[in-house]
Design a protein around this motif. Structure first.
Motif, PDB file in Angstrom:
ATOM      1  N   ASN A   7       0.878  -1.176   0.000  1.00 35.52           N
ATOM      2  CA  ASN A   7       0.000   0.000   0.000  1.00 35.52           C
ATOM      3  C   ASN A   7       0.911   1.220   0.000  1.00 35.52           C
ATOM      4  N   ILE A  53      -4.145   6.352  -3.217  1.00 31.12           N
ATOM      5  CA  ILE A  53      -3.691   5.147  -2.520  1.00 31.12           C
ATOM      6  C   ILE A  53      -3.571   4.006  -3.514  1.00 31.12           C
ATOM      7  N   VAL A  55      -2.984  -0.001  -4.057  1.00 32.52           N
ATOM      8  CA  VAL A  55      -3.096  -1.303  -3.412  1.00 32.52           C
ATOM      9  C   VAL A  55      -2.549  -2.306  -4.422  1.00 32.52           C
ATOM     10  N   GLU A  56      -1.437  -2.925  -4.060  1.00 27.71           N
ATOM     11  CA  GLU A  56      -0.750  -3.819  -4.989  1.00 27.71           C
ATOM     12  C   GLU A  56      -0.582  -5.207  -4.375  1.00 27.71           C
TER      13      GLU A  56
END
Length: 98
Positions: A7, A53, A55-56
């Motif tokens: 994140n 943001i 998110v991976e």
């Protein structure tokens, strides 16, 4: 090789929110096609539209490193749009708790 969850929170410079938004969408589209990218999503904070943001979810640390250090879309962003970022508020590199 183990999975990696990330994140990252970026904060846009005042007045550069749309530029950053558009540039990050290009990064997301290209990153989703990369080997090892299991999830690569971008969100915008409802309370503060300057906050973005990521998110991976990556198949491995190695493939994420390849993306981050050698991806042409990352290099392009850094050369042409990174100045729209006021600061990186947070970066979390996480392992899933089973």
């Amino acid at each position: 090789m183990s999975e990696l969850f990330i994140n990252v929170v970026l904060y846009a410079k005042q007045g550069r929110e749309q530029q950053l938004h558009d540039a990050l969408k290009v990064v997301v589209d290209a990153s989703r096609k990369e080997e090892g990218a299991l999830r690569y999503d971008l969100y915008r904070d409802q309370a503060d539209p300057r906050r973005f943001i990521f998110v991976e979810h990556w198949a491995s640390h190695e493939l994420r490193e390849k993306h981050h250090h050698h991806g042409p879309h990352i290099k392009y962003f850094e050369a042409h749009h990174a100045d729209a970022v006021e600061r990186m508020e947070a970066a979390y590199f996480m392992d899933r708790v089973k």
